[in-house]
Design a protein around this motif. Structure first.
Motif, PDB file in Angstrom:
ATOM      1  N   ALA A 159      82.732  85.638 -24.782  1.00 50.27           N
ATOM      2  CA  ALA A 159      82.816  87.006 -25.326  1.00 50.27           C
ATOM      3  C   ALA A 159      82.084  88.023 -24.461  1.00 50.27           C
ATOM      4  O   ALA A 159      82.585  89.129 -24.236  1.00 50.27           O
ATOM      5  CB  ALA A 159      82.262  87.021 -26.743  1.00 50.27           C
ATOM      6  N   SER A 160      80.909  87.668 -23.958  1.00 50.65           N
ATOM      7  CA  SER A 160      80.145  88.666 -23.198  1.00 50.65           C
ATOM      8  C   SER A 160      80.787  88.923 -21.839  1.00 50.65           C
ATOM      9  O   SER A 160      80.863  90.050 -21.376  1.00 50.65           O
ATOM     10  CB  SER A 160      78.681  88.246 -23.049  1.00 50.65           C
ATOM     11  OG  SER A 160      78.590  87.116 -22.230  1.00 50.65           O
ATOM     12  N   ASN A 164      84.051 101.732 -28.259  1.00 49.90           N
ATOM     13  CA  ASN A 164      82.865 101.082 -28.823  1.00 49.90           C
ATOM     14  C   ASN A 164      81.632 101.389 -27.979  1.00 49.90           C
ATOM     15  O   ASN A 164      80.572 101.735 -28.487  1.00 49.90           O
ATOM     16  CB  ASN A 164      83.111  99.571 -28.882  1.00 49.90           C
ATOM     17  CG  ASN A 164      81.866  98.813 -29.268  1.00 49.90           C
ATOM     18  OD1 ASN A 164      81.438  98.866 -30.410  1.00 49.90           O
ATOM     19  ND2 ASN A 164      81.244  98.132 -28.300  1.00 49.90           N
ATOM     20  N   ASP A 206      68.369  95.343 -30.222  1.00 49.21           N
ATOM     21  CA  ASP A 206      69.810  95.336 -29.936  1.00 49.21           C
ATOM     22  C   ASP A 206      70.287  93.889 -29.899  1.00 49.21           C
ATOM     23  O   ASP A 206      70.051  93.169 -28.929  1.00 49.21           O
ATOM     24  CB  ASP A 206      70.027  96.036 -28.582  1.00 49.21           C
ATOM     25  CG  ASP A 206      71.500  96.146 -28.213  1.00 49.21           C
ATOM     26  OD1 ASP A 206      72.351  95.749 -29.023  1.00 49.21           O
ATOM     27  OD2 ASP A 206      71.784  96.639 -27.108  1.00 49.21           O
ATOM     28  N   ILE A 207      70.945  93.465 -30.982  1.00 50.47           N
ATOM     29  CA  ILE A 207      71.341  92.048 -31.114  1.00 50.47           C
ATOM     30  C   ILE A 207      72.827  91.892 -30.768  1.00 50.47           C
ATOM     31  O   ILE A 207      73.677  92.550 -31.360  1.00 50.47           O
ATOM     32  CB  ILE A 207      71.067  91.534 -32.543  1.00 50.47           C
ATOM     33  CG1 ILE A 207      69.619  91.826 -32.954  1.00 50.47           C
ATOM     34  CG2 ILE A 207      71.362  90.038 -32.623  1.00 50.47           C
ATOM     35  CD1 ILE A 207      69.272  91.410 -34.378  1.00 50.47           C
ATOM     36  N   SER A 260      73.592  92.126 -27.386  1.00 47.50           N
ATOM     37  CA  SER A 260      73.495  93.287 -26.487  1.00 47.50           C
ATOM     38  C   SER A 260      74.467  93.210 -25.322  1.00 47.50           C
ATOM     39  O   SER A 260      74.824  94.225 -24.741  1.00 47.50           O
ATOM     40  CB  SER A 260      72.067  93.424 -25.982  1.00 47.50           C
ATOM     41  OG  SER A 260      71.566  92.165 -25.539  1.00 47.50           O
ATOM     42  N   ILE A 313      81.006  86.770 -36.487  1.00 44.75           N
ATOM     43  CA  ILE A 313      80.266  86.022 -37.513  1.00 44.75           C
ATOM     44  C   ILE A 313      81.191  85.816 -38.719  1.00 44.75           C
ATOM     45  O   ILE A 313      81.480  86.772 -39.458  1.00 44.75           O
ATOM     46  CB  ILE A 313      78.997  86.795 -37.958  1.00 44.75           C
ATOM     47  CG1 ILE A 313      78.144  87.207 -36.753  1.00 44.75           C
ATOM     48  CG2 ILE A 313      78.192  85.979 -38.964  1.00 44.75           C
ATOM     49  CD1 ILE A 313      77.381  86.124 -36.064  1.00 44.75           C
TER      50      ILE A 313
HETATM   51  C1  LIG Z   1      81.559  92.520 -27.241  1.00 43.28           C
HETATM   52  S1  LIG Z   1      79.934  92.194 -26.691  1.00 43.28           S
HETATM   53  C2  LIG Z   1      79.064  93.651 -27.245  1.00 43.28           C
HETATM   54  C3  LIG Z   1      77.958  94.111 -26.307  1.00 43.28           C
HETATM   55  C4  LIG Z   1      77.254  95.389 -26.756  1.00 43.28           C
HETATM   56  N1  LIG Z   1      76.612  95.211 -28.039  1.00 43.28           N
HETATM   57  C5  LIG Z   1      78.213  96.544 -26.836  1.00 43.28           C
HETATM   58  O1  LIG Z   1      78.745  96.784 -27.925  1.00 43.28           O
HETATM   59  O2  LIG Z   1      78.467  97.230 -25.837  1.00 43.28           O
HETATM   60  C6  LIG Z   1      79.400  90.999 -27.908  1.00 43.28           C
HETATM   61  C7  LIG Z   1      78.138  90.271 -27.527  1.00 43.28           C
HETATM   62  O3  LIG Z   1      77.686  89.534 -28.663  1.00 43.28           O
HETATM   63  C8  LIG Z   1      77.165  88.297 -28.205  1.00 43.28           C
HETATM   64  N2  LIG Z   1      77.159  87.367 -29.338  1.00 43.28           N
HETATM   65  C9  LIG Z   1      78.207  86.737 -29.929  1.00 43.28           C
HETATM   66  N3  LIG Z   1      77.787  85.995 -30.968  1.00 43.28           N
HETATM   67  C10 LIG Z   1      76.437  86.149 -31.033  1.00 43.28           C
HETATM   68  C11 LIG Z   1      75.423  85.635 -31.887  1.00 43.28           C
HETATM   69  N4  LIG Z   1      75.716  84.797 -32.885  1.00 43.28           N
HETATM   70  N5  LIG Z   1      74.144  86.026 -31.672  1.00 43.28           N
HETATM   71  C12 LIG Z   1      73.828  86.869 -30.655  1.00 43.28           C
HETATM   72  N6  LIG Z   1      74.748  87.375 -29.807  1.00 43.28           N
HETATM   73  C13 LIG Z   1      76.033  87.031 -29.996  1.00 43.28           C
HETATM   74  C14 LIG Z   1      78.079  87.890 -27.068  1.00 43.28           C
HETATM   75  O4  LIG Z   1      77.458  86.965 -26.207  1.00 43.28           O
HETATM   76  C15 LIG Z   1      78.324  89.240 -26.410  1.00 43.28           C
HETATM   77  O5  LIG Z   1      77.396  89.492 -25.392  1.00 43.28           O
END
Ligand SMILES: C[S@@+](CC[C@H](N)C(=O)[O-])C[C@H]1O[C@@H](n2cnc3c(N)ncnc32)[C@H](O)[C@@H]1O
Length: 271
Positions: free
Chosen positions: A19-20, A57, A78-79, A81, A165
């Motif tokens: 995803a990241s 977004n 920022d979770i 991030s 989630i």
């Molecule tokens: C689409 S990116 C969004 C990045 C940033 N927040 C933005 O909106 O520009 C989603 C991020 O959420 C992270 N992610 C996915 N599930 C996660 C979890 N359970 N806990 C923490 N991070 C998570 C992914 O690794 C990815 O880096």
């Protein structure tokens, strides 16, 4: 497969889309692999609005952080991030207030490593690896408690991550636990993929959702009501409530009637 590139932490699987890295590619970044690029190109073919969702977004994230600094917030958690790209939270926040402190959290080791390297020498920003599904491990992590003071308001950002989630992991309960750790006047920022506004768009979305089902992070669509319900009674919605990302406090120079991507966003204040 283990690493084959110097900048990839050991153990990272580069044979399945992540995803990241996919989002990094969608935003024009360079920390991604063929498998991520092919995945996103396929997703854009079945759902041409995918790029707009990603860009809207990210633009919302910047506006929300500026709004929060204007509201007096100096601490950010920022979770989810992501891999650092243009307009990272600490850059926007510290540009507006050099005293702002930002703790980044991501489950992806590449996002964490790239953030760590970018933040070196910045005493007001740090990163840890963490999983939103285990909020206590984030909220009571020693490095988080060293940087952020939870006796003062903190803005918690869950931007483009809650749609990874599933209901079975209890997203509302996760946000409730986060709310419990925050003092009144703190904020929660959410963006979440929602249903497209047209039948054709929703059909395209279903195809993209199917593609994500074959990744480690399937996407769950929630509509505005469902997103609002995730926040629970501890938070009150800030105007304009749950809206499409482009409708959330648009910058004056933005188009008057912008396209409305299926990215739902909301900012809420801890009561
Ligand atoms: C689409 S990116 C969004 C990045 C940033 N927040 C933005 O909106 O520009 C989603 C991020 O959420 C992270 N992610 C996915 N599930 C996660 C979890 N359970 N806990 C923490 N991070 C998570 C992914 O690794 C990815 O880096």
């Amino acid at each position: 497969m283990t690493q084959s590139f110097g900048w990839v932490p050991e153990g990272v699987d580069v044979t399945v889309p992540d995803a990241s890295r996919v989002y990094d590619y969608a935003l024009g970044g360079v920390h991604n692999f063929k498998v991520d690029r092919e995945f996103w190109d396929r997703a854009e073919r079945v759902m041409p609005s995918a790029g707009l969702i990603a860009r809207a977004n990210r633009a919302f994230l910047g506006r929300a952080v500026r709004w929060l600094v204007d509201a007096g917030i100096t601490q950010f958690l920022d979770i989810g991030s992501g891999i650092p790209t243009l307009g990272n939270v600490h850059e926007v926040a510290q540009d507006a207030d050099p005293a702002a402190r930002v703790m980044y959290v991501d489950i992806d080791p590449i996002a964490v490593q790239q953030s760590r390297s970018l933040l070196s020498g910045n005493p007001g920003a740090a990163v840890i690896e963490g999983d939103l599904r285990r909020p206590a491990q984030i909220l009571y992590h020693p490095e988080v408690l060293e940087l952020l003071d939870f006796s003062e308001p903190v803005a918690v950002l869950t931007v483009a991550v809650l749609h990874f989630i599933p209901d079975s992991a209890g997203p509302a309960s996760i946000l409730s636990k986060i709310g419990d750790a925050l003092v009144s006047g703190s904020y929660l920022v959410v963006s979440h993929v929602g249903p497209d506004s047209t039948p054709a768009g929703r059909q395209a979305q279903q195809q993209a959702v199917k593609l994500y089902e074959n990744t480690p992070t399937p996407v769950i669509l929630r509509d505005a009501e469902e997103v609002a319900a995730l926040l629970g009674p501890a938070f009150e919605l800030v105007d304009p409530g749950v809206v499409s990302a482009t409708d959330w406090h648009p910058d004056p120079e933005e188009a008057e009637d912008p396209p409305q991507p299926a990215a739902l966003v909301v900012l809420a204040r801890k009561r």
